[in-house]
Write an enzyme that holds these catalytic residues in place. Structure first.
Site, PDB file in Angstrom:
ATOM      1  N   ALA A   1       0.641  -1.066   0.220  1.00 41.78           N
ATOM      2  CA  ALA A   1       0.322  -0.250   0.051  1.00 41.78           C
ATOM      3  C   ALA A   1       1.248   1.139   0.063  1.00 41.78           C
ATOM      4  O   ALA A   1       2.132   1.271   0.682  1.00 41.78           O
ATOM      5  CB  ALA A   1      -1.219  -0.352   1.225  1.00 41.78           C
TER       6      ALA A   1
ATOM      7  N   GLY B   1       0.527  -5.023   0.805  1.00 44.19           N
ATOM      8  CA  GLY B   1      -0.202  -5.799  -0.295  1.00 44.19           C
ATOM      9  C   GLY B   1       0.525  -6.381  -1.541  1.00 44.19           C
ATOM     10  O   GLY B   1      -0.087  -7.230  -1.991  1.00 44.19           O
TER      11      GLY B   1
ATOM     12  N   GLU C   1       0.236  -9.754  -0.764  1.00 44.33           N
ATOM     13  CA  GLU C   1      -1.040 -10.191  -0.387  1.00 44.33           C
ATOM     14  C   GLU C   1      -1.869 -10.469  -1.913  1.00 44.33           C
ATOM     15  O   GLU C   1      -2.168 -11.358  -2.649  1.00 44.33           O
ATOM     16  CB  GLU C   1      -2.676  -8.654  -0.219  1.00 44.33           C
ATOM     17  CG  GLU C   1      -1.672  -9.239   2.163  1.00 44.33           C
ATOM     18  CD  GLU C   1      -2.512  -8.247   1.934  1.00 44.33           C
ATOM     19  OE1 GLU C   1      -2.215  -7.658   2.053  1.00 44.33           O
ATOM     20  OE2 GLU C   1      -3.138  -8.843   2.905  1.00 44.33           O
TER      21      GLU C   1
ATOM     22  N   GLU D   1       2.864  -5.214   7.355  1.00 45.81           N
ATOM     23  CA  GLU D   1       1.974  -4.530   8.010  1.00 45.81           C
ATOM     24  C   GLU D   1       2.484  -3.411   9.531  1.00 45.81           C
ATOM     25  O   GLU D   1       1.673  -2.570   9.757  1.00 45.81           O
ATOM     26  CB  GLU D   1       0.660  -4.952   7.513  1.00 45.81           C
ATOM     27  CG  GLU D   1      -0.083  -4.595   6.239  1.00 45.81           C
ATOM     28  CD  GLU D   1       0.785  -5.871   5.534  1.00 45.81           C
ATOM     29  OE1 GLU D   1       1.596  -6.859   5.941  1.00 45.81           O
ATOM     30  OE2 GLU D   1      -0.094  -5.855   4.754  1.00 45.81           O
TER      31      GLU D   1
HETATM   32  N1  COA Z   1       4.204   3.411  -0.026  1.00 44.85           N
HETATM   33  C1  COA Z   1       4.895   5.249  -0.637  1.00 44.85           C
HETATM   34  N2  COA Z   1       5.983   5.139  -0.717  1.00 44.85           N
HETATM   35  C2  COA Z   1       6.947   4.308  -1.275  1.00 44.85           C
HETATM   36  C3  COA Z   1       6.792   2.415  -1.027  1.00 44.85           C
HETATM   37  C4  COA Z   1       5.251   2.276  -0.737  1.00 44.85           C
HETATM   38  N3  COA Z   1       4.701   1.008  -0.107  1.00 44.85           N
HETATM   39  N4  COA Z   1       7.404   1.743  -0.998  1.00 44.85           N
HETATM   40  C5  COA Z   1       8.563   2.979  -0.857  1.00 44.85           C
HETATM   41  N5  COA Z   1       8.298   3.571  -1.392  1.00 44.85           N
HETATM   42  C6  COA Z   1       9.016   5.378  -1.766  1.00 44.85           C
HETATM   43  C7  COA Z   1       9.619   5.161  -0.593  1.00 44.85           C
HETATM   44  O1  COA Z   1       9.719   6.373   0.094  1.00 44.85           O
HETATM   45  C8  COA Z   1      10.770   6.223  -2.012  1.00 44.85           C
HETATM   46  O2  COA Z   1      10.545   7.482  -2.250  1.00 44.85           O
HETATM   47  P1  COA Z   1      11.645   8.834  -2.238  1.00 44.85           P
HETATM   48  O3  COA Z   1      12.309   8.115  -3.728  1.00 44.85           O
HETATM   49  O4  COA Z   1      10.713   9.484  -2.965  1.00 44.85           O
HETATM   50  O5  COA Z   1      11.978   8.946  -0.942  1.00 44.85           O
HETATM   51  C9  COA Z   1      10.848   5.292  -3.608  1.00 44.85           C
HETATM   52  O6  COA Z   1       9.964   4.270  -3.556  1.00 44.85           O
HETATM   53  C10 COA Z   1      12.147   4.119  -3.154  1.00 44.85           C
HETATM   54  O7  COA Z   1      11.804   3.627  -2.066  1.00 44.85           O
HETATM   55  P2  COA Z   1      13.130   3.436  -0.748  1.00 44.85           P
HETATM   56  O8  COA Z   1      12.901   3.199   0.505  1.00 44.85           O
HETATM   57  O9  COA Z   1      14.443   4.779  -0.804  1.00 44.85           O
HETATM   58  O10 COA Z   1      14.299   1.975  -1.309  1.00 44.85           O
HETATM   59  P3  COA Z   1      14.578   1.235  -0.571  1.00 44.85           P
HETATM   60  O11 COA Z   1      15.387  -0.041  -2.027  1.00 44.85           O
HETATM   61  O12 COA Z   1      15.734   1.551  -0.034  1.00 44.85           O
HETATM   62  O13 COA Z   1      14.014   0.031   0.319  1.00 44.85           O
HETATM   63  C11 COA Z   1      12.059  -1.128   0.430  1.00 44.85           C
HETATM   64  C12 COA Z   1      12.934  -0.374  -0.452  1.00 44.85           C
HETATM   65  C13 COA Z   1      10.805  -1.454  -0.482  1.00 44.85           C
HETATM   66  C14 COA Z   1      12.202  -2.024   1.386  1.00 44.85           C
HETATM   67  C15 COA Z   1      11.261   0.156   1.457  1.00 44.85           C
HETATM   68  O14 COA Z   1      11.083   1.051   0.188  1.00 44.85           O
HETATM   69  C16 COA Z   1      10.123  -0.213   2.371  1.00 44.85           C
HETATM   70  O15 COA Z   1      10.466  -1.192   3.450  1.00 44.85           O
HETATM   71  N6  COA Z   1       9.520  -0.188   1.620  1.00 44.85           N
HETATM   72  C17 COA Z   1       7.533   0.477   2.538  1.00 44.85           C
HETATM   73  C18 COA Z   1       7.273  -1.802   2.689  1.00 44.85           C
HETATM   74  C19 COA Z   1       5.957  -1.547   3.211  1.00 44.85           C
HETATM   75  O16 COA Z   1       5.730  -1.829   4.627  1.00 44.85           O
HETATM   76  N7  COA Z   1       4.968  -2.245   2.599  1.00 44.85           N
HETATM   77  C20 COA Z   1       3.533  -1.918   3.222  1.00 44.85           C
HETATM   78  C21 COA Z   1       3.029  -0.788   3.240  1.00 44.85           C
HETATM   79  S1  COA Z   1       1.406  -1.569   4.488  1.00 44.85           S
END
Ligand code: COA
Length: 261
Positions: free
Chosen positions: A67, A112, A115, A135
């Protein structure tokens, strides 16, 4: 090729490919993407031309990071909560899709995003992919079917371990615990999924649909009811022209020509 805002949709040789397309945010799912996925899968419910569906993520790093967390920053007011409860959950539309759906997991599949992969029928991950229901780290629990579909695949203990810790599972472990069916080298998930989809799409159309229906619906039924469903569907298939064609082709040592009748 149809173009949406947050996904891409293309059909080649009876195989539809849906690409989650917000690569700047690791294909995080916002309202637009959820609405478009719902419309796309609703369209597939009645689409006889498409025999198999592949779902993947744009770019090289993510299937989907789940999400869009930017939409979480405001607490959900009661009105939006009621609207959300009425909203069609696209993963439940996927459950009704007659076509087999293959997830090509080309990187992170989190929250998600995982999921969505869990709502697919077959999962192929590439080396380097990481899968998790993360989550809990945001003070929520999976709301797109994760608490129900994950334990059905990997069992109660492993599912709870993943959901309670939010840990990310690497592709090789995902294969070991039955979370994915196959691991392929980095960069090859879509190719492997498309090859598998083409193989499946070459089979007799009605048999394909009934095979999926028997397995997916049967899993929700007591064994005796599931066996009855299988019996009914396999009897129905004996009435098809393709069954006769399959037998003739075998006896005449040639490739079958399926008509879907
Ligand atoms: N929602 C919104 N934006 C997201 C996102 C999410 N779920 N996951 C990644 N992004 C965005 C980051 O904010 C970043 O944006 P920016 O460039 O404007 O700062 C961009 O995507 C790249 O992500 P970044 O975190 O810099 O990459 P990374 O390689 O260091 O890490 C992940 C990758 C996927 C491990 C990390 O982004 C993450 O943990 N995301 C959240 C995952 C999550 O918890 N999802 C469940 C939601 S309920």
């Amino acid at each position: 090729m149809s173009s949406y805002e947050a996904i891409r949709y293309a059909v080649t040789d009876h195989v539809a490919t849906i690409t989650l397309h917000r690569p700047d945010v690791h294909n995080a799912m916002n309202h637009v993407m959820r609405r478009e996925l719902t419309g796309c899968f609703e369209g597939l419910l009645g689409d006889d031309d498409v025999k198999v569906v592949v779902v993947t993520g744009a770019g090289e790093r993510a299937f989907s990071a789940g999400a869009d967390i930017r939409e979480f920053v405001e607490p959900l007011p009661a009105v939006r909560f009621r609207e959300q409860r009425r909203r069609v959950e696209f993963r439940q539309v996927m459950d009704r899709c007659p076509q087999p759906i293959i997830a090509a997991i080309n990187g992170f599949a989190l929250g998600g995003g995982l999921e969505l992969a869990l709502a697919c029928d077959i999962r192929i991950a590439e080396a380097g992919a990481a899968l998790g229901l993360t989550e809990i780290n945001l003070a929520i629990i999976p709301g797109g079917g994760g608490t129900q579909r994950l334990p059905r695949l990997v069992g109660r203990g492993k599912a709870l371990e993943m959901i309670l810790t939010g840990a990310r599972v690497p592709a090789d472990e995902a294969l070991r615990i039955g979370l994915v069916e196959r691991v392929v080298p980095a960069g090859e998930a879509l190719k492997a999924a498309t090859e598998l989809a083409r193989t499946i799409a070459g089979k007799a159309p009605v048999a394909l649909r009934y095979a999926k229906e028997a397995v997916v619906k049967g899993l929700e039924l007591p064994l005796a009811d599931g066996l009855r469903l299988e019996g009914d569907l396999s009897t129905l298939l004996r009435t098809t022209e393709d069954r006769v064609e399959g037998a003739r082709a075998f006896l005449e040592k040639r490739a079958p020509r399926w008509t879907g009748r």
